[in-house]
Design an enzyme around this catalytic site. Structure first.
Site, PDB file in Angstrom:
ATOM      1  N   ASP A  62       1.197  -1.372   0.009  1.00 54.57           N
ATOM      2  CA  ASP A  62      -0.127   0.005   0.179  1.00 54.57           C
ATOM      3  C   ASP A  62       1.129   1.364   0.049  1.00 54.57           C
ATOM      4  O   ASP A  62       1.896   1.610   0.495  1.00 54.57           O
ATOM      5  CB  ASP A  62      -1.691   0.027   0.964  1.00 54.57           C
ATOM      6  CG  ASP A  62      -1.575   1.414   1.381  1.00 54.57           C
ATOM      7  OD1 ASP A  62      -2.231   2.080   0.490  1.00 54.57           O
ATOM      8  OD2 ASP A  62      -2.408   1.212   3.016  1.00 54.57           O
ATOM      9  N   ASP A  84      -4.270   4.296   3.234  1.00 50.96           N
ATOM     10  CA  ASP A  84      -5.813   3.428   2.571  1.00 50.96           C
ATOM     11  C   ASP A  84      -5.663   1.774   2.529  1.00 50.96           C
ATOM     12  O   ASP A  84      -6.829   1.232   3.155  1.00 50.96           O
ATOM     13  CB  ASP A  84      -6.370   3.724   1.866  1.00 50.96           C
ATOM     14  CG  ASP A  84      -6.181   2.846   0.507  1.00 50.96           C
ATOM     15  OD1 ASP A  84      -5.345   2.377   0.333  1.00 50.96           O
ATOM     16  OD2 ASP A  84      -7.120   2.829  -0.859  1.00 50.96           O
ATOM     17  N   ASP A 116      -2.111  -1.050  -3.990  1.00 52.85           N
ATOM     18  CA  ASP A 116      -2.223  -0.545  -5.245  1.00 52.85           C
ATOM     19  C   ASP A 116      -0.575  -0.610  -6.171  1.00 52.85           C
ATOM     20  O   ASP A 116      -0.183  -1.273  -5.663  1.00 52.85           O
ATOM     21  CB  ASP A 116      -2.545   1.427  -4.462  1.00 52.85           C
ATOM     22  CG  ASP A 116      -1.652   1.201  -3.557  1.00 52.85           C
ATOM     23  OD1 ASP A 116       0.186   1.148  -3.555  1.00 52.85           O
ATOM     24  OD2 ASP A 116      -2.025   1.729  -2.388  1.00 52.85           O
ATOM     25  N   ASP A 162      -7.764 -15.587 -17.333  1.00 52.71           N
ATOM     26  CA  ASP A 162      -8.595 -16.687 -16.417  1.00 52.71           C
ATOM     27  C   ASP A 162      -9.290 -17.867 -17.212  1.00 52.71           C
ATOM     28  O   ASP A 162      -9.979 -16.924 -18.039  1.00 52.71           O
ATOM     29  CB  ASP A 162      -9.294 -15.209 -16.077  1.00 52.71           C
ATOM     30  CG  ASP A 162     -10.114 -15.513 -14.495  1.00 52.71           C
ATOM     31  OD1 ASP A 162      -9.535 -15.815 -13.662  1.00 52.71           O
ATOM     32  OD2 ASP A 162     -11.348 -15.369 -14.841  1.00 52.71           O
ATOM     33  N   GLU A 197      -5.186 -20.032 -17.232  1.00 54.24           N
ATOM     34  CA  GLU A 197      -5.724 -20.787 -16.028  1.00 54.24           C
ATOM     35  C   GLU A 197      -6.355 -21.840 -16.696  1.00 54.24           C
ATOM     36  O   GLU A 197      -7.929 -21.584 -17.126  1.00 54.24           O
ATOM     37  CB  GLU A 197      -6.353 -20.167 -15.058  1.00 54.24           C
ATOM     38  CG  GLU A 197      -6.877 -20.623 -13.648  1.00 54.24           C
ATOM     39  CD  GLU A 197      -7.923 -20.041 -13.483  1.00 54.24           C
ATOM     40  OE1 GLU A 197      -8.336 -19.958 -12.455  1.00 54.24           O
ATOM     41  OE2 GLU A 197      -9.102 -19.287 -13.675  1.00 54.24           O
TER      42      GLU A 197
HETATM   43  C1  GLC Z   1     -10.302 -17.753 -12.034  1.00 55.97           C
HETATM   44  C2  GLC Z   1      -9.916 -16.523 -10.586  1.00 55.97           C
HETATM   45  C3  GLC Z   1      -9.913 -16.696  -9.062  1.00 55.97           C
HETATM   46  C4  GLC Z   1     -11.754 -15.794 -10.480  1.00 55.97           C
HETATM   47  C5  GLC Z   1     -12.377 -17.294 -11.021  1.00 55.97           C
HETATM   48  C6  GLC Z   1     -13.697 -16.018 -11.245  1.00 55.97           C
HETATM   49  O1  GLC Z   1     -10.547 -19.205 -11.305  1.00 55.97           O
HETATM   50  O2  GLC Z   1      -8.242 -17.018 -10.991  1.00 55.97           O
HETATM   51  O3  GLC Z   1      -9.937 -16.101  -8.205  1.00 55.97           O
HETATM   52  O4  GLC Z   1     -12.612 -16.488  -8.961  1.00 55.97           O
HETATM   53  O5  GLC Z   1     -11.982 -17.348 -12.248  1.00 55.97           O
HETATM   54  O6  GLC Z   1     -13.507 -15.073 -12.412  1.00 55.97           O
HETATM   55 MG    MG Z   2      -3.712   2.139  -1.043  1.00 60.02          MG
END
Ligand code: GLC
Ligand code: MG
Length: 592
Positions: A76, A80, A84, A255, A313
């Site tokens: 951070d 906050d 970031d 993803d 992924e």
């Molecule tokens: C992938 C991400 C996970 C997320 C899911 C839906 O598995 O790594 O964190 O919740 O996709 O986007």
């Molecule tokens: Mg911050």
């Protein structure tokens, strides 16, 4: 928000001429994967490909170390309590010192945070809590200076239900964006169109009263699936990719890649509870249309100079299915994550040997992607640790991931031995208005432990998730000054990957350790020089007798690294301490 360039009604997936398939034979040396016709020269501004030796055909991503950063929890910069982009920039020197080739930054886009950023409300914006696009540009520029590439996490399968695309789509059945998502009529009884289940539980269908149809969501109802059969969706996502590539990204972590298409016949599942797990049903994942879409995404990254990549992924049930994710001609995902390895949580030498041998020998020489920890997995310190030997076990899992042929992913904090947050600390911890209770995935997302002070050097404010009490002793500052620390172990492993040609380019040689509790393999160059890796996955001393060399057994040289004081020095029959890891130098067999 960007508006995609005016789309024509055409398939947007395969626009370029078919690519040349240049898969190498079954050799174990990093294959030169098929890439765009004649890779354009890298521009002067691209990072020095540190992990690739000059004069070899290996690309940077064939043997890279990619470090995953969950930006909310890394550093951070403004007090906050939320990490970031500026915070990441402040820590680039640390990452350069550790020796990573690239960072993957999980979503930092505007989002209602139903799934902490994985519900994207604007694909080309930066959420205010993470900073601005200028902060992003600074991050990529500063990273480049240090030879570190930056990957953007691209959530291609679904958006947030607050994304303007979905707001339009749900506004009426005739809205031009209606077909950007997956809408179906109710079943004859008024119920959901199928009995499919979502990965996060409950029906995969959400009824929309205003328009009388259901929309499909493989994850949360707040994450409606985009309709990848619609060329406009595909063109819009390509435009998003070009945006980030023009803002210094070296590619994307994609993803949820298995879920872009669903079985168009929408069959009812005769027995939802049986068969493959809900995330790998034949009707909701791995459909062949997905390969076409992924090829289209690959062509976008291949169309820019600088060797940008896709890290996927890509959960699969088998190694054969994982091979398919690279594309038949290695023209889809450059680096599909190997969940067959990443999902293992028990040290079992037989299982590991099989899993590693498979990855190294049954992917046609393409680079495997090894990892254990992530924002979706329990930290490896916790999942493999037995409460007593965690330190040695963590050194073992690290050494295995980092000495195999292929690319390795690290998750922030694993290099200092961070553990999952104890559950009782999360109970009742206020996470703000959007998500009242802690997610079961939060324990592995606790703030990075930089120092032993309150706030752990992560924040001067109140951290969004509790700092682990262990931060008082388990932190970067302390380990930087400590001989033999976990951070030292990781730094040494990363340095070895760069300096040892055998670890960079050497073939993987599966060996028989002669002991069911010990995994043994070597990485060897054609010259016969190499590194032997010995991993004792048990809590007992183990004697070994190594066999299985494809030719004359090499001569053992010195121990390069060991986690146990009396590690093996003899390649023929060493004894390994409980949970010990030992790396031994190999020289070619003596002639005659
Ligand atoms: C992938 C991400 C996970 C997320 C899911 C839906 O598995 O790594 O964190 O919740 O996709 O986007
Ligand atoms: Mg911050």
């Amino acid at each position: 928000m960007i508006t995609p360039s005016r789309t024509r009604r055409r398939r947007c997936a395969v626009l370029l001429a078919p690519l040349l398939a240049v898969l190498s034979g079954a050799g174990a040396a990093p294959a030169q994967a098929a890439s765009a016709p004649a890779t354009p020269p890298a521009p002067a501004s691209s990072p020095a490909p540190a992990a690739t030796s000059p004069g070899t055909t290996a690309k940077w991503w064939h043997n890279a170390v990619i470090y995953e950063i969950y930006p909310r929890s890394f550093q951070d910069s403004d007090g906050d309590g939320i990490g970031d982009l500026k915070g990441i920039t402040q820590r680039l020197d640390y990452l350069a010192q550790l020796g990573v080739d690239a960072i993957w930054v999980t979503p930092f886009f505007p989002s209602p945070n139903a799934d902490f950023g994985y519900d994207v409300a604007d694909y080309t914006g930066v959420a205010r809590e993470y900073g601005t696009i200028e902060d992003w540009d600074t991050l990529t520029r500063e990273a480049k200076k240090r030879g570190i590439r930056v990957l953007v996490d691209l959530v291609v399968n679904h958006s947030s239900d607050q994304h303007p695309w979905f707001v339009e789509s749900r506004s009426s059945r005739t809205n031009p964006k209606r077909d950007w998502y997956v809408w179906r009529d109710p079943a004859p009884d008024g119920g959901p169109p199928t009995n499919w289940q979502s990965i996060f539980g409950g029906s995969t269908w959400q009824f929309d009263k205003a328009t009388g149809q259901y929309y499909y969501h493989i994850f949360l109802a707040q994450q409606p699936d985009l309709n990848w059969a619609n060329p406009q969706v595909c063109a819009a996502m390509h435009a998003v990719m070009r945006f980030w590539l023009s803002h210094g990204a070296s590619g994307f972590r994609l993803d949820a890649t298995p879920y872009l298409f669903e079985d168009p016949a929408w069959p009812n599942d005769p027995d939802v509870a049986s068969g493959p797990p809900v995330w790998l049903k034949p009707y909701n994942s791995g459909l062949k249309e997905g390969n076409v879409a992924l090829r289209g995404l690959r062509q976008v990254v291949d169309s820019v100079p600088g060797d940008a990549i896709l890290l996927g992924e890509s959960s699969t049930a088998t190694i054969e299915d994982l091979r398919k994710v690279y594309g038949a001609h290695a023209d889809e995902i450059n680096l599909p994550m190997n969940f067959l390895y990443g999902n293992l949580t028990r040290l079992d030498a037989k299982v590991f040997k099989k899993t590693i041998d498979e990855a190294e020998t049954r992917l046609d020489g393409l680079p495997p992607v090894f990892f254990f920890s992530s924002h979706d997995h329990s930290r490896q310190w916790t999942s493999f640790g037995n409460g007593v030997d965690n330190d040695r076990i963590a050194r073992l899992t690290a050494a295995m991931t980092l000495t195999l042929r292929g690319t390795a992913l690290l998750y922030y904090g694993e290099e200092i031995g961070m553990a999952d947050l104890p559950a009782d600390l999360l109970e009742g911890f206020p996470l703000g208005p959007k998500r009242k209770v802690a997610d079961k995935r939060d324990p592995e997302r606790s703030p990075m432990q930089w120092t032993g002070e309150p706030g752990a050097g992560f924040t001067t404010g109140a951290p969004w998730l509790p700092v682990a009490p262990a931060a008082r002793t388990v932190n970067v500052a302390r380990q930087q000054g400590e001989a033999g620390s976990m951070l030292g172990w990781y730094t040494q492993l990363l340095a070895l990957r760069r300096t040892e040609p055998a670890l960079r380019e050497g073939a993987y040689v599966p060996l028989d350790s002669g002991n069911g509790d010990v995994v043994a393999y070597a990485r060897r160059l054609p010259s016969g020089e190499g590194v032997l890796v010995l991993l004792n996955m048990s809590g007992r001393r183990q004697a070994l007798r190594i066999t299985g060399w494809p030719d004359a057994a090499p001569r053992a040289g010195e121990v390069i690294m060991t986690s146990a004081p009396s590690g093996a020095a003899n390649v023929v029959d060493p004894v390994l301490e409980p949970y010990a890891t030992t790396l031994v130098r190999l020289h070619p067999a003596a002639p005659g």
